[in-house]
Design a protein around this motif. Sequence first.
Motif, short mmCIF file in Angstrom:
data_model
loop_
_atom_site.label_atom_id
_atom_site.label_comp_id
_atom_site.label_asym_id
_atom_site.label_seq_id
_atom_site.Cartn_x
_atom_site.Cartn_y
_atom_site.Cartn_z
N ASN A 143 6.82 8.53 6.97
CA ASN A 143 6.09 8.79 5.73
C ASN A 143 6.30 7.64 4.74
N ARG A 144 7.52 7.18 4.63
CA ARG A 144 7.79 6.03 3.74
C ARG A 144 7.02 4.80 4.20
N PHE A 145 7.02 4.58 5.50
CA PHE A 145 6.31 3.44 6.06
C PHE A 145 4.81 3.56 5.76
N ALA A 146 4.26 4.76 5.95
CA ALA A 146 2.83 4.96 5.71
C ALA A 146 2.47 4.71 4.25
N GLN A 147 3.32 5.17 3.34
CA GLN A 147 3.03 5.00 1.92
C GLN A 147 3.02 3.53 1.51
N SER A 148 3.84 2.73 2.17
CA SER A 148 3.93 1.31 1.78
C SER A 148 3.01 0.40 2.59
N GLU A 149 2.57 0.84 3.78
CA GLU A 149 1.85 -0.05 4.67
C GLU A 149 0.40 0.35 4.96
N ILE A 150 0.04 1.61 4.74
CA ILE A 150 -1.26 2.10 5.19
C ILE A 150 -2.16 2.41 3.99
N ALA A 151 -3.38 1.86 4.01
CA ALA A 151 -4.37 2.13 2.97
C ALA A 151 -5.72 2.41 3.63
N VAL A 152 -6.43 3.41 3.12
CA VAL A 152 -7.77 3.75 3.61
C VAL A 152 -8.74 3.59 2.46
N THR A 153 -9.79 2.79 2.65
CA THR A 153 -10.75 2.51 1.58
C THR A 153 -11.80 3.62 1.48
N ASP A 154 -12.43 3.70 0.31
CA ASP A 154 -13.52 4.67 0.12
C ASP A 154 -14.67 4.38 1.08
N ALA A 155 -14.90 3.10 1.37
CA ALA A 155 -15.99 2.75 2.29
C ALA A 155 -15.72 3.29 3.69
N GLU A 156 -14.46 3.26 4.12
CA GLU A 156 -14.10 3.81 5.43
C GLU A 156 -14.30 5.32 5.46
N VAL A 157 -13.95 5.99 4.37
CA VAL A 157 -14.16 7.44 4.29
C VAL A 157 -15.65 7.76 4.32
N ASP A 158 -16.44 6.99 3.57
CA ASP A 158 -17.89 7.22 3.54
C ASP A 158 -18.49 7.07 4.93
N ALA A 159 -18.06 6.04 5.66
CA ALA A 159 -18.60 5.79 7.00
C ALA A 159 -18.24 6.94 7.95
N ALA A 160 -17.00 7.44 7.85
CA ALA A 160 -16.58 8.54 8.71
C ALA A 160 -17.35 9.81 8.41
N LEU A 161 -17.57 10.11 7.12
CA LEU A 161 -18.33 11.30 6.73
C LEU A 161 -19.78 11.20 7.20
N GLN A 162 -20.35 9.99 7.10
CA GLN A 162 -21.72 9.79 7.55
C GLN A 162 -21.83 10.02 9.06
N ALA A 163 -20.84 9.55 9.80
CA ALA A 163 -20.84 9.74 11.26
C ALA A 163 -20.74 11.22 11.61
N GLN A 164 -19.91 11.97 10.86
CA GLN A 164 -19.78 13.41 11.09
C GLN A 164 -21.09 14.13 10.79
N ALA A 165 -21.72 13.77 9.65
CA ALA A 165 -22.96 14.42 9.26
C ALA A 165 -24.07 14.14 10.27
N GLY A 166 -24.03 12.96 10.87
CA GLY A 166 -25.05 12.59 11.84
C GLY A 166 -24.78 13.13 13.23
N GLY A 167 -23.74 13.94 13.38
CA GLY A 167 -23.45 14.50 14.69
C GLY A 167 -22.97 13.46 15.68
#
Length: 436
Positions: A143-167
Amino acid sequence: MKKLFACLLVGALLAGPAHAQVEPIDGIAAVVDEDVVLRSELDRAIANIRSQYVGREDQLPPAAVLERQVAERLVLLKLQVARARDTGVRVGDQEVDQAIAAIAGQNGATTQQLVAQLAADGLDFEQFRDSVREELMIQHLRNRFAQSEIAVTDAEVDAALQAQAGGGQQYHIAHILVGLPEGATPEQINTAQQKIEGIKALLDRGEMNFAAAAVRYSDSPNALEGGDLGWRGRNEIPSAFSQLVAEMSPGEVTAPIRGPSGFQLVQLVDARDGSQAGTQMATQVRASHILIRTAEGTDPAEARAEADTLHARLVGGASFEELARTQSQDTSSQANGGDLGWFMPQEYGPEFATVLAGLRDGELSQPFQTPAGWHIVKLTGTREADIGDQSRRAQVREMLGRRKLEDRWERFVREMRNEAYVDLRASAPDDDAQAD
């Protein structure tokens, strides 16, 4: 109780005794920096793996190869626990008790029933406790490693949601990894490439199935699971081979792929329609909490003592809301009497989810620790709800972060392994994957 060890617990499966008839053998199987893997630990771990393959023994590699695989797992476990201790991660008895109660609860049992089941299976409860403690320490370190090393952008979230909505399609994939250290020499790269090509040749000739080859040859931590990576949307698959997977047929295996961790073979096990049309129901909880932070320079013992004092006051009848307003150090919930509103159990991290799983509506937790500090939680409600856009985005963000973490964490652990002094005294078989 077959799911007992799936909750936390590669370490518990590896380190716990398998059956009463396995006699400990004195000796050292590996030296890991200033720690050791005992021969008896290794034998118990191998026995546990064999017990999971009853009726499927032909899927296991030769004894010497299995011994090497399991010894490496135990080495990595020792290294991660040591790094957690060195970076100040501590897991108290109460947190271990809460985790064990949650494991029992998820399997429809009480802690006492869990203890009885472990005894009936020939498993030592104290060793089980130690394994749970070590797995919790590794979780905190991740968890400490993830907090300091991992970032997810809004654009990545948007792309994933669009893929889900498109089946979009979902893919069940597995992999075989031939790892390379950071700054690998040309000779190391050439050796790894020859090995991965040799494995691919064995698969092409039909001399071995993919899962068996993963168990025998893969350097990935999931080798003994046949390299299985589970179901993933296309956006969850590393970009190095996501396009390839989308064009493959079930059962097909890629050519060797060079990635940041080494050379890989990827198999498409199956594919399915990932459409998420209609409502999306999920279990939500409502809870309040009091937080005592353990920031840089804070004495962890003082923070724990303060949390224990507040818990005693709550048990004695003090108002949770009033103490949260005056004592909690979470500025976002303090003014609301600690109320966090409705949320998904995993939204505040695995420690929160584990504690909440062991509570009934209206029940108060014991103090427990997360990377932010010491918490006391009161579960105030549970419901099934159609999660809204905000919750759905949070879920997708967490999922993308988890996938990113897998590869980064694997490299981090491999770096620890490369930097450590490790003397494996178990047999080391010749690698027979080189011949075409």
